[in-house]
Write a protein that holds these residues in place. Sequence first.
Motif, PDB file in Angstrom:
ATOM      1  N   ASP A 205      -9.275  13.082  -5.627  1.00 52.95           N
ATOM      2  CA  ASP A 205      -8.599  11.984  -4.711  1.00 52.95           C
ATOM      3  C   ASP A 205      -7.568  12.705  -3.881  1.00 52.95           C
ATOM      4  O   ASP A 205      -7.551  12.452  -2.426  1.00 52.95           O
ATOM      5  CB  ASP A 205      -7.785  11.049  -5.444  1.00 52.95           C
ATOM      6  N   LEU A 206      -6.901  13.894  -4.090  1.00 53.05           N
ATOM      7  CA  LEU A 206      -6.204  14.574  -3.181  1.00 53.05           C
ATOM      8  C   LEU A 206      -7.283  15.417  -2.303  1.00 53.05           C
ATOM      9  O   LEU A 206      -7.020  15.566  -1.149  1.00 53.05           O
ATOM     10  CB  LEU A 206      -5.437  15.648  -3.878  1.00 53.05           C
ATOM     11  N   ILE A 207      -8.359  15.844  -2.566  1.00 53.69           N
ATOM     12  CA  ILE A 207      -9.052  16.401  -1.574  1.00 53.69           C
ATOM     13  C   ILE A 207      -9.811  15.803  -0.375  1.00 53.69           C
ATOM     14  O   ILE A 207      -9.905  15.901   0.677  1.00 53.69           O
ATOM     15  CB  ILE A 207     -10.593  17.011  -2.213  1.00 53.69           C
ATOM     16  N   PHE A 208     -10.232  14.562  -1.195  1.00 55.68           N
ATOM     17  CA  PHE A 208     -11.082  13.441  -0.055  1.00 55.68           C
ATOM     18  C   PHE A 208     -10.029  12.419   0.744  1.00 55.68           C
ATOM     19  O   PHE A 208     -10.021  12.001   1.777  1.00 55.68           O
ATOM     20  CB  PHE A 208     -11.883  12.648  -0.895  1.00 55.68           C
ATOM     21  N   THR A 209      -8.808  12.257  -0.136  1.00 51.46           N
ATOM     22  CA  THR A 209      -7.948  11.255   0.650  1.00 51.46           C
ATOM     23  C   THR A 209      -6.600  11.802   0.894  1.00 51.46           C
ATOM     24  O   THR A 209      -5.848  10.964   1.682  1.00 51.46           O
ATOM     25  CB  THR A 209      -7.749   9.975  -0.187  1.00 51.46           C
ATOM     26  N   GLY A 210      -6.040  12.835   0.433  1.00 51.54           N
ATOM     27  CA  GLY A 210      -4.655  13.272   0.595  1.00 51.54           C
ATOM     28  C   GLY A 210      -3.697  12.655  -0.456  1.00 51.54           C
ATOM     29  O   GLY A 210      -2.434  13.046  -0.477  1.00 51.54           O
ATOM     30  N   ARG A 211      -4.174  11.634  -1.153  1.00 52.74           N
ATOM     31  CA  ARG A 211      -3.177  11.262  -2.108  1.00 52.74           C
ATOM     32  C   ARG A 211      -3.873  10.988  -3.512  1.00 52.74           C
ATOM     33  O   ARG A 211      -5.129  10.659  -3.487  1.00 52.74           O
ATOM     34  CB  ARG A 211      -2.782   9.645  -1.519  1.00 52.74           C
ATOM     35  N   THR A 212      -3.003  10.643  -4.418  1.00 53.73           N
ATOM     36  CA  THR A 212      -3.506  10.372  -5.779  1.00 53.73           C
ATOM     37  C   THR A 212      -3.879   9.071  -6.001  1.00 53.73           C
ATOM     38  O   THR A 212      -2.908   7.897  -5.745  1.00 53.73           O
ATOM     39  CB  THR A 212      -2.364  10.880  -6.989  1.00 53.73           C
ATOM     40  N   LEU A 213      -5.198   8.435  -6.500  1.00 60.78           N
ATOM     41  CA  LEU A 213      -5.577   7.149  -6.660  1.00 60.78           C
ATOM     42  C   LEU A 213      -5.445   6.703  -8.007  1.00 60.78           C
ATOM     43  O   LEU A 213      -5.336   5.432  -8.204  1.00 60.78           O
ATOM     44  CB  LEU A 213      -7.016   7.300  -5.994  1.00 60.78           C
ATOM     45  N   LEU A 214      -5.087   7.839  -8.736  1.00 58.45           N
ATOM     46  CA  LEU A 214      -4.818   7.464 -10.193  1.00 58.45           C
ATOM     47  C   LEU A 214      -4.149   8.518 -10.550  1.00 58.45           C
ATOM     48  O   LEU A 214      -3.713   9.644 -10.089  1.00 58.45           O
ATOM     49  CB  LEU A 214      -6.373   7.730 -10.878  1.00 58.45           C
ATOM     50  N   GLY A 215      -3.115   8.005 -11.790  1.00 61.31           N
ATOM     51  CA  GLY A 215      -2.300   9.125 -12.274  1.00 61.31           C
ATOM     52  C   GLY A 215      -0.987   8.352 -12.661  1.00 61.31           C
ATOM     53  O   GLY A 215      -0.253   7.686 -11.980  1.00 61.31           O
ATOM     54  N   ALA A 216      -0.770   8.663 -14.134  1.00 61.59           N
ATOM     55  CA  ALA A 216       0.511   7.965 -14.487  1.00 61.59           C
ATOM     56  C   ALA A 216       1.692   8.715 -14.358  1.00 61.59           C
ATOM     57  O   ALA A 216       1.697  10.068 -14.379  1.00 61.59           O
ATOM     58  CB  ALA A 216       0.382   7.657 -16.085  1.00 61.59           C
ATOM     59  N   MET A 217       3.001   8.116 -14.015  1.00 59.52           N
ATOM     60  CA  MET A 217       3.939   8.898 -13.987  1.00 59.52           C
ATOM     61  C   MET A 217       4.543   9.540 -15.322  1.00 59.52           C
ATOM     62  O   MET A 217       4.358   9.192 -16.312  1.00 59.52           O
ATOM     63  CB  MET A 217       5.190   7.691 -13.550  1.00 59.52           C
ATOM     64  N   PRO A 218       4.982  11.088 -15.058  1.00 53.12           N
ATOM     65  CA  PRO A 218       5.766  11.686 -16.160  1.00 53.12           C
ATOM     66  C   PRO A 218       6.920  11.028 -16.770  1.00 53.12           C
ATOM     67  O   PRO A 218       7.451  10.187 -15.969  1.00 53.12           O
ATOM     68  CB  PRO A 218       5.802  12.914 -15.726  1.00 53.12           C
TER      69      PRO A 218
ATOM     70  N   PRO B 289       1.614  10.708  -1.118  1.00 46.22           N
ATOM     71  CA  PRO B 289       0.714  11.152  -2.164  1.00 46.22           C
ATOM     72  C   PRO B 289       0.789  11.115  -3.539  1.00 46.22           C
ATOM     73  O   PRO B 289      -0.040  11.166  -4.275  1.00 46.22           O
ATOM     74  CB  PRO B 289       1.024  12.744  -2.005  1.00 46.22           C
ATOM     75  N   PHE B 290       1.868  10.578  -3.995  1.00 47.02           N
ATOM     76  CA  PHE B 290       2.151  10.151  -5.543  1.00 47.02           C
ATOM     77  C   PHE B 290       3.015   8.803  -5.484  1.00 47.02           C
ATOM     78  O   PHE B 290       3.919   8.515  -5.155  1.00 47.02           O
ATOM     79  CB  PHE B 290       3.070  11.234  -5.924  1.00 47.02           C
ATOM     80  N   GLU B 291       2.150   7.998  -6.539  1.00 49.69           N
ATOM     81  CA  GLU B 291       2.820   6.809  -6.797  1.00 49.69           C
ATOM     82  C   GLU B 291       3.966   6.995  -7.752  1.00 49.69           C
ATOM     83  O   GLU B 291       3.969   7.821  -8.537  1.00 49.69           O
ATOM     84  CB  GLU B 291       1.810   6.087  -7.491  1.00 49.69           C
ATOM     85  N   GLY B 292       5.019   6.163  -7.410  1.00 51.18           N
ATOM     86  CA  GLY B 292       6.224   5.998  -8.186  1.00 51.18           C
ATOM     87  C   GLY B 292       7.337   6.992  -7.848  1.00 51.18           C
ATOM     88  O   GLY B 292       8.569   7.018  -8.380  1.00 51.18           O
ATOM     89  N   ILE B 293       7.038   7.743  -6.853  1.00 55.13           N
ATOM     90  CA  ILE B 293       8.032   8.731  -6.255  1.00 55.13           C
ATOM     91  C   ILE B 293       8.292   8.582  -4.609  1.00 55.13           C
ATOM     92  O   ILE B 293       7.408   8.034  -4.071  1.00 55.13           O
ATOM     93  CB  ILE B 293       8.036  10.195  -6.611  1.00 55.13           C
ATOM     94  N   ASN B 294       8.886   9.237  -3.980  1.00 53.86           N
ATOM     95  CA  ASN B 294       9.087   8.837  -2.722  1.00 53.86           C
ATOM     96  C   ASN B 294       8.101   9.354  -2.192  1.00 53.86           C
ATOM     97  O   ASN B 294       7.449  10.591  -2.119  1.00 53.86           O
ATOM     98  CB  ASN B 294      10.556   9.466  -2.092  1.00 53.86           C
ATOM     99  N   GLY B 295       7.632   8.960  -0.789  1.00 49.47           N
ATOM    100  CA  GLY B 295       6.594   9.394   0.069  1.00 49.47           C
ATOM    101  C   GLY B 295       7.281  10.128   1.228  1.00 49.47           C
ATOM    102  O   GLY B 295       8.698  10.525   1.112  1.00 49.47           O
ATOM    103  N   SER B 296       6.627  10.692   2.148  1.00 47.08           N
ATOM    104  CA  SER B 296       7.172  11.502   3.248  1.00 47.08           C
ATOM    105  C   SER B 296       7.022  10.891   4.477  1.00 47.08           C
ATOM    106  O   SER B 296       6.033  10.264   4.924  1.00 47.08           O
ATOM    107  CB  SER B 296       6.257  12.762   3.207  1.00 47.08           C
ATOM    108  N   GLY B 297       8.157  11.231   5.318  1.00 48.24           N
ATOM    109  CA  GLY B 297       8.278  10.673   6.725  1.00 48.24           C
ATOM    110  C   GLY B 297       8.326  11.591   7.645  1.00 48.24           C
ATOM    111  O   GLY B 297       8.344  13.030   7.328  1.00 48.24           O
ATOM    112  N   LYS B 298       8.725  11.493   8.806  1.00 55.06           N
ATOM    113  CA  LYS B 298       8.844  12.370   9.997  1.00 55.06           C
ATOM    114  C   LYS B 298       9.929  11.681  10.897  1.00 55.06           C
ATOM    115  O   LYS B 298       9.627  10.859  11.808  1.00 55.06           O
ATOM    116  CB  LYS B 298       7.691  12.751  10.740  1.00 55.06           C
ATOM    117  N   HIS B 299      11.268  12.117  10.728  1.00 51.99           N
ATOM    118  CA  HIS B 299      12.139  11.542  11.578  1.00 51.99           C
ATOM    119  C   HIS B 299      12.156  12.038  13.102  1.00 51.99           C
ATOM    120  O   HIS B 299      12.366  13.124  13.183  1.00 51.99           O
ATOM    121  CB  HIS B 299      13.633  11.609  11.064  1.00 51.99           C
ATOM    122  N   ASN B 300      12.052  11.067  14.062  1.00 56.00           N
ATOM    123  CA  ASN B 300      12.009  11.307  15.439  1.00 56.00           C
ATOM    124  C   ASN B 300      13.201  11.159  16.126  1.00 56.00           C
ATOM    125  O   ASN B 300      13.599  10.196  16.357  1.00 56.00           O
ATOM    126  CB  ASN B 300      10.887  10.382  15.944  1.00 56.00           C
TER     127      ASN B 300
END
Length: 700
Positions: A211-224, A312-323
């Motif tokens: 999923d990371l290779i093809f889409t850049g984000r995890t499509l499956l995965g439980a939070m630790p 890229p990860f469900e359950g935690i903050n994603g990434s932005g780009k403040h302009n």
Amino acid sequence: MMASGIPELYGSLVFNDSVMRDKLPKDVYQALRKTIENHTHLELDVANSVAVAMKEWAVENGATHFTHWFQPMTGFTAEKHDSFISPVGGGQVVMDFSGKELVKGEPDASSFPSGGLRATFEARGYTAWDPTSPAFIKDRTLYIPTAFCSYSGEALDKKTPLLRSMETLDREAVKILHLLGQRDVEGVSATIGPEQEYFLVDKEIYKQRKDLIFTGRTLLGAMPPKGQEMEDHYFGALKPRVSAFMHDLDEALWKLGIPAKTKHNEVAPAQHELAPVFDTANVAVDHNQLTMEMMKKVADKHGLTCLLHEKPFEGINGSGKHNNWSLITNTGVNLLNPGRTPAANIQFLVFLMAVIKAVDEYADLMRISVASAGNDHRLGANEAPPAIVSIFLGDELTAVLDSIENDTFFGKQQKVQMETGATVLPHFFKDNTDRNRTSPFAFTGNKFEFRMPGSSLSVAGPNIVLNTAVAEALRQFYEELKDIPESRMEEAVHALVKRAIAKHRRIIFNGNGYTDEWVREAKKRGLYNLRSTPEALACFTSQKNLELFTRHHIFTEQEIVSRYEILLENYCKTIHIEAQTMQDMVRSQFLPALRCYIDQITGSIRGIKAVSEALPSAASEKLLAALCDSYERICDAEEHLEADTKNAEGIDDMQEAAFFYRGTLIPGMEALRAMADAVERYLPENLLPYPSYEKLLFSV
């Protein structure tokens, strides 16, 4: 590298003003500076002289090739490399580079997104040198920043309309400044400083996740068990591998003249941020594209992978780009600096209200400029601004506007000294306003911070919209004021600002943008709430937006329609790839692992029964029943997703397809993920077919 060597290192691979002054004849240098500063045409003889000097400098620094570096509608950069060699007979070559080669290139335009502007068989396209963005050397190649257009002149890139918007804003800003008595101003530049958030994960672990290779984000995965809830990663001490990466990244960026300034850990585990010093908009956009590329390259050298996806990860903050966006005159004045007395600063109030008016009237375009499948995951998710565009001004500026609207006296707020309770700490004064991280568009002292762009986005789009919309507001202000006598100008400006406040106050909101109350209030105010990319893009070709861009010659109507089609197609393709990747992972990895675990438990129960029927096995049987039930439900959900994906492939209309992907496939993927993630918590680590979140987030 010793810190004392940084000034010599900085810009060492850039054909910058210092190099041009040293390498070019005086008259050629002056002609080139005139082109850069006044946007005048560059004659071929000047281009020939520049090309010779540029080639000599590049060869001295180890370059063997040159490339026209451009930014097609893919959102990435593109390049075609040509060597400097030119045969001269007798099996010999010379290193040659002409003004014609500098000024114009001809890449194949047929395979780049055009949104119907070009047919597949119409292959010819041109790249044209942008002398306002300096050339640089990378990987032994001279990189020449260029615009990209079709054979018939349509813009096929992000740089061309950005340059158009900058010139439009410059023209309208200078006109109104002259009207306000600032006749020494000859130019106004939009400047930006895009803060870049990103994740770093171990490269070997990354390579085990399809999923990371093809889409850049995890499509499956439980939070630790631990995510970001302890808030210990934010601004925390840098881990050795991360610190080494950041040191090398700084050095690589400084060589390219990119003013990387601030670096730190962000909120989520494995998340970080880099912020540069401000630069003119088109140079800053070029620098940000380079920054993202260098992040990936430097990370690879450190055995890391840089993830620039918005979520890229469900359950935690994603990434932005403040302009961070502001306006600077050629005399060095920041037009968004309120000064000591903002209520009496007519120039500031005019430009402030132009921005407020622009954002209010074109909030839909602001939202469109950041629309993507990835960014939909973070906007409005209590980790980023909501999808509702609003402006945060803070208490003091809001009070200033209140006083103007109500014709009341504004008493200047006194500076407040901070009381920390520790006498050993130095005295300092509070800023006039707090920050509001929930605001999409916040005033932060002498600039506006547009917080909605996603981390992978080219910031060309948001700045095209912002520049053009503000230029239109200034144009309208100029039309209102142009016939006013100088003796009555201050009174007329006051009346104009007062009317603008009353008309556009609805866009100002200083509260918490994460609350349901704000959603209801925004609806009452008539503000847009475009929650997804398909909803936002549907507004792109509205009449008011077509008129804005065509009036200022930023886009033709055909160019707007083409971008609408490209964005829709990109959205559909992104979701389609994600759906197919998820199906592949579930079928070939997750379900086989779950079957294996079911077989193990079944064998365990049989073993217990073989010893004695009286031995207890209720817990194992209960777990087996739950896993078997989950297996069946996951199989059903995967089959439904597969059927929906095939149905999506059969929809020809792009807008209809986008809404189908949004309304059907995404919920299907979310449901499938929820089932798989719930079961993942029970799978033994040796059976899990891909690295867990624990390994991804805490291995660096």
